[in-house]
Motif scaffolding. Structure first.
Motif, short mmCIF file in Angstrom:
data_model
loop_
_atom_site.label_atom_id
_atom_site.label_comp_id
_atom_site.label_asym_id
_atom_site.label_seq_id
_atom_site.Cartn_x
_atom_site.Cartn_y
_atom_site.Cartn_z
N ALA A 17 34.89 42.53 59.25
CA ALA A 17 33.69 41.93 58.36
C ALA A 17 34.04 42.04 56.96
CB ALA A 17 32.60 42.72 58.63
N GLY A 18 34.93 42.53 56.48
CA GLY A 18 35.06 42.63 54.89
C GLY A 18 36.40 41.42 54.63
N GLY A 19 36.88 40.91 55.66
CA GLY A 19 37.94 39.77 55.48
C GLY A 19 39.28 40.30 55.88
N HIS A 20 39.57 41.42 56.47
CA HIS A 20 40.75 41.97 56.87
C HIS A 20 41.01 41.16 58.03
CE1 HIS A 20 43.39 45.70 57.74
NE2 HIS A 20 43.81 44.79 58.48
N TRP A 46 37.71 40.78 48.63
CA TRP A 46 38.03 42.07 49.75
C TRP A 46 37.86 43.27 48.96
CZ3 TRP A 46 41.70 45.51 49.22
CH2 TRP A 46 41.71 46.48 50.23
N ALA A 47 38.36 43.22 47.83
CA ALA A 47 38.29 44.64 47.11
C ALA A 47 37.01 45.26 46.79
CB ALA A 47 39.31 44.47 45.83
N LYS A 48 36.28 44.25 46.63
CA LYS A 48 34.89 44.75 46.18
C LYS A 48 34.16 45.44 47.11
CE LYS A 48 30.24 42.66 44.60
NZ LYS A 48 29.60 41.59 44.37
N ILE A 59 44.23 38.70 54.65
CA ILE A 59 42.61 38.66 54.66
C ILE A 59 42.16 37.19 54.42
CG2 ILE A 59 42.54 40.99 53.23
CD1 ILE A 59 42.19 39.10 50.51
N SER A 60 41.03 37.24 54.86
CA SER A 60 40.56 35.78 54.99
C SER A 60 39.64 35.20 53.93
CB SER A 60 39.48 35.80 56.24
OG SER A 60 38.58 36.50 56.21
N ASN A 61 39.34 36.03 53.13
CA ASN A 61 38.81 35.77 51.62
C ASN A 61 39.80 35.94 50.51
OD1 ASN A 61 38.77 38.56 52.18
ND2 ASN A 61 36.48 38.83 52.11
N ASP A 85 51.99 36.02 47.64
CA ASP A 85 51.04 35.79 48.60
C ASP A 85 49.75 36.56 48.33
OD1 ASP A 85 49.21 34.99 50.55
OD2 ASP A 85 50.69 35.38 52.20
N PRO A 86 48.83 35.98 47.49
CA PRO A 86 47.67 36.88 47.06
C PRO A 86 46.77 37.10 48.41
CG PRO A 86 47.10 34.67 46.33
CD PRO A 86 48.68 34.81 47.03
N LYS A 87 46.79 36.53 49.52
CA LYS A 87 45.94 36.86 50.67
C LYS A 87 46.80 38.04 51.53
CE LYS A 87 43.20 33.26 51.21
NZ LYS A 87 41.66 33.40 51.52
N GLU A 88 47.86 38.52 51.06
CA GLU A 88 48.65 39.71 51.83
C GLU A 88 48.27 40.65 50.81
OE1 GLU A 88 52.85 40.93 53.22
OE2 GLU A 88 52.93 39.66 51.78
N VAL A 89 47.67 41.84 51.78
CA VAL A 89 47.18 43.04 51.05
C VAL A 89 47.92 44.50 51.59
CG1 VAL A 89 45.05 44.61 50.75
CG2 VAL A 89 44.98 42.21 50.86
#
Length: 94
Positions: free
Chosen positions: A78-81, A19-21, A12-14, A48-52
């Protein structure tokens, strides 16, 4: 009807919270219901908190079909994915 469990991992970019919101929003919840996707789990990486990871269940083939649609991809991004980082695995329990 065969139920398929699909596991998506991606960057994710955010922040995960941002992202979860979006992922947990009423609009996305309604989208999931409309297309027949049932989200089972979503979480971030320990190192890595940017890995989902997101785990969905749906009729066989539905998740891959939905997530290959250009309009869906645009909304996902658009959501950061970061769609280009997405890895998809699918599982069946017969």
């Amino acid at each position: 009807m065969t139920i398929e469990t699909t596991v998506f991992t991606f960057q994710i970019s955010n922040t995960f919270e941002e992202w979860a919101k979006i992922f947990d929003s009423p609009e996305i919840d309604e989208f999931h219901k409309t297309v027949g996707l049932s989200p089972l789990y979503r979480g971030k990486g320990l190192t890595d908190p940017k890995e989902v990871i997101v785990i969905h269940q749906a009729e066989e083939g539905v998740a891959k079909h939905i997530f290959s649609d250009p309009e869906t991809i645009k909304n996902i991004e658009a959501g950061g994915h970061i769609y280009s980082t997405t890895k998809i695995t699918s599982w069946l329990s017969d």
